[in-house]
Design a protein around this motif. Structure first.
Motif, PDB file in Angstrom:
ATOM      1  N   LYS A 166       0.781  -1.155   0.025  1.00 33.98           N
ATOM      2  CA  LYS A 166      -0.068  -0.015   0.053  1.00 33.98           C
ATOM      3  C   LYS A 166       0.868   1.215   0.010  1.00 33.98           C
ATOM      4  O   LYS A 166       1.698   1.453   0.920  1.00 33.98           O
ATOM      5  CB  LYS A 166      -0.903  -0.064   1.233  1.00 33.98           C
ATOM      6  N   VAL A 167       0.913   2.145  -0.996  1.00 35.85           N
ATOM      7  CA  VAL A 167       1.464   3.272  -1.266  1.00 35.85           C
ATOM      8  C   VAL A 167       0.566   4.263  -1.278  1.00 35.85           C
ATOM      9  O   VAL A 167      -0.628   4.039  -1.316  1.00 35.85           O
ATOM     10  CB  VAL A 167       2.468   3.274  -2.425  1.00 35.85           C
ATOM     11  N   SER A 168       1.266   5.583  -1.197  1.00 28.25           N
ATOM     12  CA  SER A 168       0.427   6.944  -1.412  1.00 28.25           C
ATOM     13  C   SER A 168       0.736   7.606  -2.865  1.00 28.25           C
ATOM     14  O   SER A 168       1.816   7.629  -3.210  1.00 28.25           O
ATOM     15  CB  SER A 168       0.820   7.988  -0.286  1.00 28.25           C
ATOM     16  N   TYR A 169      -0.557   7.843  -3.287  1.00 25.64           N
ATOM     17  CA  TYR A 169      -0.360   8.223  -4.813  1.00 25.64           C
ATOM     18  C   TYR A 169      -0.648   9.802  -4.870  1.00 25.64           C
ATOM     19  O   TYR A 169      -1.494  10.258  -4.303  1.00 25.64           O
ATOM     20  CB  TYR A 169      -1.459   7.584  -5.796  1.00 25.64           C
ATOM     21  N   ILE A 170       0.275  10.666  -5.507  1.00 28.55           N
ATOM     22  CA  ILE A 170       0.207  12.032  -5.696  1.00 28.55           C
ATOM     23  C   ILE A 170       0.388  12.294  -7.001  1.00 28.55           C
ATOM     24  O   ILE A 170       0.875  11.404  -7.761  1.00 28.55           O
ATOM     25  CB  ILE A 170       1.157  12.826  -4.492  1.00 28.55           C
ATOM     26  N   SER A 171       0.048  13.563  -7.363  1.00 31.45           N
ATOM     27  CA  SER A 171       0.403  14.270  -8.763  1.00 31.45           C
ATOM     28  C   SER A 171       1.118  15.720  -8.148  1.00 31.45           C
ATOM     29  O   SER A 171       0.239  16.578  -7.922  1.00 31.45           O
ATOM     30  CB  SER A 171      -0.676  14.283  -9.621  1.00 31.45           C
ATOM     31  N   ALA A 172       2.550  15.636  -8.132  1.00 32.08           N
ATOM     32  CA  ALA A 172       3.083  16.892  -7.942  1.00 32.08           C
ATOM     33  C   ALA A 172       2.682  17.942  -8.832  1.00 32.08           C
ATOM     34  O   ALA A 172       2.613  19.232  -8.442  1.00 32.08           O
ATOM     35  CB  ALA A 172       4.596  16.730  -7.627  1.00 32.08           C
ATOM     36  N   LYS A 173       2.207  17.630 -10.105  1.00 32.88           N
ATOM     37  CA  LYS A 173       2.142  18.460 -11.008  1.00 32.88           C
ATOM     38  C   LYS A 173       0.556  19.280 -10.847  1.00 32.88           C
ATOM     39  O   LYS A 173       0.418  20.516 -11.063  1.00 32.88           O
ATOM     40  CB  LYS A 173       2.212  17.991 -12.537  1.00 32.88           C
ATOM     41  N   THR A 174      -0.196  18.365 -10.581  1.00 32.35           N
ATOM     42  CA  THR A 174      -1.809  18.728 -10.677  1.00 32.35           C
ATOM     43  C   THR A 174      -2.235  19.080  -9.105  1.00 32.35           C
ATOM     44  O   THR A 174      -3.233  19.810  -8.868  1.00 32.35           O
ATOM     45  CB  THR A 174      -2.832  17.743 -11.208  1.00 32.35           C
ATOM     46  N   GLY A 175      -1.506  18.622  -8.180  1.00 36.23           N
ATOM     47  CA  GLY A 175      -1.884  19.069  -6.633  1.00 36.23           C
ATOM     48  C   GLY A 175      -2.666  17.822  -6.209  1.00 36.23           C
ATOM     49  O   GLY A 175      -3.080  17.894  -5.021  1.00 36.23           O
ATOM     50  N   GLU A 176      -2.672  16.811  -6.822  1.00 35.60           N
ATOM     51  CA  GLU A 176      -3.898  15.589  -6.382  1.00 35.60           C
ATOM     52  C   GLU A 176      -2.867  14.981  -5.316  1.00 35.60           C
ATOM     53  O   GLU A 176      -1.823  14.625  -5.474  1.00 35.60           O
ATOM     54  CB  GLU A 176      -3.949  14.744  -7.541  1.00 35.60           C
ATOM     55  N   GLY A 177      -3.558  14.698  -4.094  1.00 33.69           N
ATOM     56  CA  GLY A 177      -3.127  14.010  -2.913  1.00 33.69           C
ATOM     57  C   GLY A 177      -2.168  14.965  -2.194  1.00 33.69           C
ATOM     58  O   GLY A 177      -1.795  14.438  -1.329  1.00 33.69           O
ATOM     59  N   ILE A 178      -1.934  16.121  -2.465  1.00 30.13           N
ATOM     60  CA  ILE A 178      -1.080  16.851  -1.744  1.00 30.13           C
ATOM     61  C   ILE A 178      -1.428  17.193  -0.349  1.00 30.13           C
ATOM     62  O   ILE A 178      -0.891  16.989   0.593  1.00 30.13           O
ATOM     63  CB  ILE A 178      -0.600  17.912  -2.509  1.00 30.13           C
ATOM     64  N   GLU A 179      -2.806  17.620  -0.247  1.00 33.21           N
ATOM     65  CA  GLU A 179      -3.485  18.035   1.071  1.00 33.21           C
ATOM     66  C   GLU A 179      -3.456  16.733   1.980  1.00 33.21           C
ATOM     67  O   GLU A 179      -3.254  16.899   2.978  1.00 33.21           O
ATOM     68  CB  GLU A 179      -4.992  18.490   0.705  1.00 33.21           C
ATOM     69  N   ASP A 180      -3.699  15.684   1.304  1.00 37.48           N
ATOM     70  CA  ASP A 180      -4.015  14.149   2.065  1.00 37.48           C
ATOM     71  C   ASP A 180      -2.331  13.962   2.651  1.00 37.48           C
ATOM     72  O   ASP A 180      -2.126  13.670   3.952  1.00 37.48           O
ATOM     73  CB  ASP A 180      -4.357  13.100   1.291  1.00 37.48           C
ATOM     74  N   LEU A 181      -1.440  14.151   1.918  1.00 38.14           N
ATOM     75  CA  LEU A 181      -0.103  13.948   2.141  1.00 38.14           C
ATOM     76  C   LEU A 181       0.306  14.945   3.681  1.00 38.14           C
ATOM     77  O   LEU A 181       1.079  14.566   4.347  1.00 38.14           O
ATOM     78  CB  LEU A 181       0.819  14.607   1.196  1.00 38.14           C
ATOM     79  N   LYS A 182      -0.339  16.256   3.510  1.00 42.43           N
ATOM     80  CA  LYS A 182       0.263  17.371   4.497  1.00 42.43           C
ATOM     81  C   LYS A 182      -0.512  16.616   5.911  1.00 42.43           C
ATOM     82  O   LYS A 182       0.116  16.895   6.666  1.00 42.43           O
ATOM     83  CB  LYS A 182      -0.397  18.706   4.238  1.00 42.43           C
TER      84      LYS A 182
END
Length: 465
Positions: A363-379
């Motif tokens: 189980k990993v975390s998926y993000i898109s640094a370019k679009t911002g997807e998943g960044i708030e969850d990561l924070k």
């Protein structure tokens, strides 16, 4: 340093502004200011009550320097415990210097760094840990560090230490009294109560010592290292966290050859993000030096984010294995450090792709640094790594390395006393260890101090404070 003369300094930041505040403190502060202040209502400054403000002009030999507001604080009811005058003038650097130079020629000297707060400490307006909290409060740049500094400045930490020290001092006095009657073999200190007190002091000291791990990183910003192979989006992720183009982004591998750092506040906690050079085999000397620094930053960081390129993992068994090996290697070398595996460019992955990646990497975390997807969850995940429960409950958190060192030494002496009681050590030998514990606790609040210690602490203050 002479501590009974009259000192002056600019209390607001230097440079142009709407207003500036010039602070004068000392026994003769009001008498020094009075001859040069002409009240708009003809009132004599020497006759003004404490905690009053007067409108008027600063005048030298008939020359008008500025229109000012003068605040008067009479001893002992002032910040320093002395007579204090604060002049609020217009914020021109020229006006500021004209007024300061006027008083330097007429009975004042320039204050040393932190001298106003030093005088407050010496005059009993605050203890040493509270004085240090003043500097922390000025330096606070997020809600958490501000809350800790406010709590310490209001005496939360020092009161806890003083109470422990007072109880220990009471028993120490009884033990010392026993030494005067050693031939009669009497005990004035109830050993059962003394043992309970030592156990309680030990628990409190351990709690304060443990809190330093959280307090120190909150005060200085929690370092988060972003690592991974070249061109997986580390610099883009840094920019996404900061919401600005802080790091240079390029399709060329190895663009980042040195570490780039910047800080933001998440949920009131300061995080210091570190963009590192991509990890790979290279013959480029400069890039190799950057990769070496990457591993140094991993050691220094509190949290590590291992970033991988999602689309490049698909169907690439070698890259999947390298990712797993790299993750296991970092985890093995830093077993107690939070490590997150982030799969970047999630916007280019289908649900089927993610299932395939999860099957190999877990189980990993998926993000898109370019679009911002998943960044708030990561924070939010980053916030979960930090124990902010103590902050929410207003518990004491130690942030000062000097306090931490004194607490460690005090705990060591308390444990010596406990061991001495178990082994039936004589009162005179136990008394030595109790005195040492009292000494180290007194160092924190300033009940035990010396000129060198005070010089080291207040030299780090800004002039005017």
């Amino acid at each position: 340093m002479i501590l009974n003369d009259t000192i002056i300094a600019l209390a607001t930041p230097s440079g142009a502004g709407a207003i500036a505040v010039i602070r004068i403190s000392g026994p003769d502060a009001i008498a020094v200011a009075a001859p040069f202040f002409k009240s708009a209502f003809g009132k004599d400054l020497l006759q003004k009550k404490s905690h009053t403000i007067s409108l008027g002009h600063i005048v030298e030999d008939g020359k008008l320097l500025d229109e000012v507001l003068v605040s008067v604080f009479k001893a002992p009811h002032s910040y320093t415990g002395e007579n204090v005058v604060e002049l609020s003038c217009h914020g021109s650097p020229f006006i500021q210097q004209q007024i300061i130079q006027l008083f330097l020629r007429n009975g004042c000297r320039t204050a040393e760094p932190g001298e106003f707060t030093l005088r407050a400490f010496l005059n009993g307006k605050m203890d040493l840990s509270q004085a240090e909290a003043v500097a922390d409060l000025i330096a606070s740049d997020n809600a958490a560090s501000h809350q800790i500094a406010i709590q310490q400045m209001r005496g939360g930490f020092s009161n806890e230490i003083k109470e422990l020290r007072a109880e220990l001092l009471n028993f120490a006095s009884l033990i010392e009294l026993e030494l005067d009657f050693s031939e009669e073999d009497v005990e004035f200190a109830d050993r059962r109560q003394f043992k309970e007190l030592l156990g309680r002091i030990q628990r409190v000291l351990k709690g304060l010592i443990d809190s330093f791990a959280v307090g120190n990183v909150i005060k200085n910003g929690i370092p988060v290292a972003i690592v991974g192979e070249p061109n997986v989006g580390k610099s883009t992720l840094l920019n996404a966290f900061l919401n600005e183009e802080r790091a240079l982004v390029s399709d060329i591998e190895g663009t980042t050859r040195d570490t780039i750092e910047d800080e933001i506040a998440i949920g009131g906690i300061g995080f210091r993000f570190i963009d590192t050079a991509g990890i790979r085999e290279t013959e480029d000397v400069v890039e190799g030096m950057g990769i070496k620094r990457t591993f140094e930053k991993i050691e220094q960081a509190q949290v590590v984010l291992l970033l991988v390129d999602g689309p490049k993992l698909l169907g690439n068994v070698d890259k999947l294995k390298r990712t797993t090996d790299e993750f296991d290697k970092i985890k093995a070398e830093n077993p107690n450090k939070p490590l997150l595996l982030l799969v970047n460019k999630s916007d280019a992955l289908s649900d089927t792709d993610k299932v395939a990646i999860d099957r190999h990497l877990g189980k990993v975390s998926y993000i898109s640094a370019k679009t911002g997807e998943g960044i708030e969850d990561l924070k939010q995940r980053l916030l979960q790594f930090i124990n902010t429960g103590a902050l929410r409950n207003n518990e004491t958190i130690v942030t000062n390395s000097r306090h931490y060192d004194s607490l460690l030494k005090a705990l060591e002496e308390i444990e010596k006393v406990q061991l001495g009681m178990e082994e039936g050590l004589s009162s005179d030998l136990m008394a030595i260890d109790v005195r040492e514990a009292l000494y180290h606790l007194g160092e924190i609040t300033g009940q035990v101090t010396n000129d060198e210690l005070l010089g080291n602490i207040f030299a780090n203050f800004c002039i005017g404070k």
